[in-house]
Design a protein around this motif. Structure first.
Motif, PDB file in Angstrom:
ATOM      1  N   ASN A  98       0.218   3.618   4.781  1.00  0.00           N
ATOM      2  CA  ASN A  98      -0.461   2.624   4.094  1.00  0.00           C
ATOM      3  C   ASN A  98      -0.692   2.804   2.660  1.00  0.00           C
ATOM      4  O   ASN A  98      -0.669   1.936   1.917  1.00  0.00           O
ATOM      5  CB  ASN A  98      -1.720   2.062   4.920  1.00  0.00           C
ATOM      6  N   LEU A  99      -1.365   3.945   2.336  1.00  0.00           N
ATOM      7  CA  LEU A  99      -1.851   4.185   0.890  1.00  0.00           C
ATOM      8  C   LEU A  99      -0.578   4.381   0.191  1.00  0.00           C
ATOM      9  O   LEU A  99      -0.369   3.841  -1.020  1.00  0.00           O
ATOM     10  CB  LEU A  99      -2.730   5.623   0.908  1.00  0.00           C
ATOM     11  N   TYR A 100       0.450   4.872   0.606  1.00  0.00           N
ATOM     12  CA  TYR A 100       1.670   5.054  -0.087  1.00  0.00           C
ATOM     13  C   TYR A 100       2.432   3.615  -0.439  1.00  0.00           C
ATOM     14  O   TYR A 100       2.549   3.463  -1.543  1.00  0.00           O
ATOM     15  CB  TYR A 100       2.716   6.088   0.661  1.00  0.00           C
ATOM     16  N   LEU A 101       2.513   2.995   0.702  1.00  0.00           N
ATOM     17  CA  LEU A 101       3.105   1.638   0.433  1.00  0.00           C
ATOM     18  C   LEU A 101       2.105   0.759  -0.608  1.00  0.00           C
ATOM     19  O   LEU A 101       2.710  -0.081  -1.351  1.00  0.00           O
ATOM     20  CB  LEU A 101       3.107   0.861   1.878  1.00  0.00           C
ATOM     21  N   ALA A 102       0.875   0.986  -0.258  1.00  0.00           N
ATOM     22  CA  ALA A 102       0.041   0.215  -1.321  1.00  0.00           C
ATOM     23  C   ALA A 102       0.379   0.599  -2.707  1.00  0.00           C
ATOM     24  O   ALA A 102       0.535  -0.312  -3.648  1.00  0.00           O
ATOM     25  CB  ALA A 102      -1.459   0.456  -0.994  1.00  0.00           C
ATOM     26  N   MET A 103       0.495   1.857  -3.124  1.00  0.00           N
ATOM     27  CA  MET A 103       0.944   2.259  -4.357  1.00  0.00           C
ATOM     28  C   MET A 103       2.148   1.727  -4.564  1.00  0.00           C
ATOM     29  O   MET A 103       2.500   1.356  -5.811  1.00  0.00           O
ATOM     30  CB  MET A 103       0.936   3.767  -4.259  1.00  0.00           C
TER      31      MET A 103
ATOM     32  N   ASN B  92      -1.694  -3.779   2.154  1.00  0.00           N
ATOM     33  CA  ASN B  92      -1.628  -2.321   2.687  1.00  0.00           C
ATOM     34  C   ASN B  92      -2.725  -1.578   2.306  1.00  0.00           C
ATOM     35  O   ASN B  92      -3.368  -0.764   2.956  1.00  0.00           O
ATOM     36  CB  ASN B  92      -0.386  -1.674   2.020  1.00  0.00           C
ATOM     37  N   ALA B  93      -3.623  -2.054   1.032  1.00  0.00           N
ATOM     38  CA  ALA B  93      -4.816  -1.357   0.655  1.00  0.00           C
ATOM     39  C   ALA B  93      -6.027  -1.754   1.539  1.00  0.00           C
ATOM     40  O   ALA B  93      -6.718  -0.883   2.023  1.00  0.00           O
ATOM     41  CB  ALA B  93      -5.063  -1.831  -0.641  1.00  0.00           C
ATOM     42  N   ILE B  94      -5.882  -2.946   2.038  1.00  0.00           N
ATOM     43  CA  ILE B  94      -7.110  -3.369   2.918  1.00  0.00           C
ATOM     44  C   ILE B  94      -6.752  -2.740   4.130  1.00  0.00           C
ATOM     45  O   ILE B  94      -7.772  -2.113   4.884  1.00  0.00           O
ATOM     46  CB  ILE B  94      -6.993  -5.052   3.237  1.00  0.00           C
TER      47      ILE B  94
END
Lengths: 148, 265
Positions: free
Chosen positions: A94-99, A113-115
């Motif tokens: 999720n962190l990677y996808l948010a980035m 994704n950040a949430i």
């Protein structure tokens, strides 16, 4: 099939992180087993119909319980096992996808994704806290019992 | 005069030494990844077992501060500034049992100091273990998050790049933000390169696996835990540090992706 790969991967991954965190001897194997079991709990609760954060919460409770038991038996601090065991729950994707989506200026998916990352992090922490408070209460009851 | 009272006097005389020892142990527990609460507890216990009548300890992830009051009215205050917090569970474990031993057996100060420096020498973490661990973890989490066999074979090489750049930036010293950004920049470049050469099939899967080594997931969890327990300042500090690291990772990734991503694929 996917679940089996995940279980094996969480076993190997927990062993990898236990090496990074400087565990030694049989602790490494125990951390690996804990990592795989923790992910197993997550898969099981997910299968039983829990939402993802709830499944992660239960898995974190199990992981902390496992680390606490081992720590008591082997007389080491609880932290020794805790993070290697819980590592599979960390929302890396999720962190990677948010980035990634933030770079592609896809605000909606980036935010989603950040949430999700924060929700999962909160679920893990809550799981740890529940175990921590339980063991504190248990210790207090025990010490009161000794005094009487 | 009995032996114990001689030792008692010896202890009183070296109040500053006791506080120094307690801080040494506390500092190293913090540096090897122990919780703030454990540090406070350890310093308090060691000072008390050597005869302090009142000890006030305050620890956050960047500072340990202690004031101990002795029976004869002597007051000792010392503090330590903590710079780089790492993770070395072996050292944490041995220091924890040392502090337990100090409290139960009450060795002389010299003995305790000797045991402490032995532990510090013995529990030096080896870089080989960390390297093997990084390779295993990256490969495992690439498979975990859905990478195929090709991705899993590329992942250890990207992890080696990460390990190399971590090692290098640690040697040079310098800014933490910069070194994290560099790690993620080089890792993304290596992954894009591997995919462009048709060695791996998806940059995303490789990077998700490898980024598990870099992301401050543990720190975030730890920080939130601290916040909920009530170690608010320690929690806030580690939370903001984790956010900065995440930003650094994103920055390095973004730069690398926009330089090489479109170019090679």
């Amino acid at each position: 099939m996917k679940e089996l790969i995940q279980l094996i991967a969480s076993f190997v991954g927990a062993i990898g992180f236990s090496l990074i965190f400087g565990l030694h001897g049989k602790q490494i194997l125990l951390a690996g087993i804990g990592g795989a079991c923790t992910w197993g709990v997550c898969l099981l609760t997910d299968f039983l119909g829990c939402s993802l954060p709830l499944a992660i919460f239960f898995a974190a409770v199990f992981g902390s319980f496992y680390s606490e038991c081992l720590a008591k038996i082997l007389r080491v601090p609880k932290t020794v096992f805790l993070f290697s065991v819980l590592i599979s729950l960390i929302p890396g994707s999720n962190l990677y996808l948010a980035m990634r989506y933030a770079i592609e200026v896809n605000r909606e998916l980036a935010m989603a994704n950040a949430i999700e990352t924060l929700t999962v992090a909160l679920a893990i922490s809550l799981g740890i806290i529940v175990m921590l408070v339980t063991s504190q209460i248990q210790a207090r009851i025990k010490s009161r019992g000794n005094r009487n | 005069m009995s032996l114990t009272s001689v030792r008692e006097k010896d202890r009183m005389a070296d109040a500053a030494g006791v506080v120094r020892l307690a801080l040494d142990v506390g500092e190293q527990i913090l540096l090897s990844g122990g919780e703030v609460g454990r540090v406070e507890d350890t310093v308090l216990r060691i000072c008390t077992s050597y005869g302090a009548v009142r000890t006030d300890v305050f620890a956050i992830t960047s500072l340990v501060f202690v004031t101990a009051v002795w029976e004869n009215g002597e007051i000792v205050t010392q503090s330590r500034r903590i710079k780089e917090v790492g993770k070395c569970m072996r050292r944490l474990e041995e220091l924890n049992s040392l502090s337990r031993r100090i409290c139960t057996e009450r060795p002389t100060l010299a003995e305790a100091e000797k045991a402490f420096s032995e532990i510090m020498k013995r529990s030096e973490s080896s870089w080989v273990k960390v390297l093997i661990g990084s390779l295993l973890a990256a490969t495992a989490y690439t498979a975990f998050f859905g990478g195929d066999l090709k991705d899993c074979l590329v992942a250890p090489f990207v992890a080696a790049v990460i390990f190399g750049s971590q090692f290098l930036t640690k040697k040079i010293g310098g800014n933490k933000f910069f070194s994290q950004a560099l790690c993620s920049f080089l890792a993304t470049a290596a992954a894009s390169f591997a995919v462009a050469m048709h060695l791996g099939s998806s940059v995303d899967h490789i990077m998700i696996g490898c980024i598990m080594i870099l992301i401050p997931g543990i720190s975030v969890t730890h920080a939130v835990e601290n916040l909920i327990i009530g170690d608010t300042i320690a929690g806030l500090i580690s939370l903001s540090e984790a956010l900065v690291i995440a930003l650094a990772l994103a920055g390095g990734f973004a730069l690398s992706q926009s330089l090489f991503g479109g170019l090679l694929i």
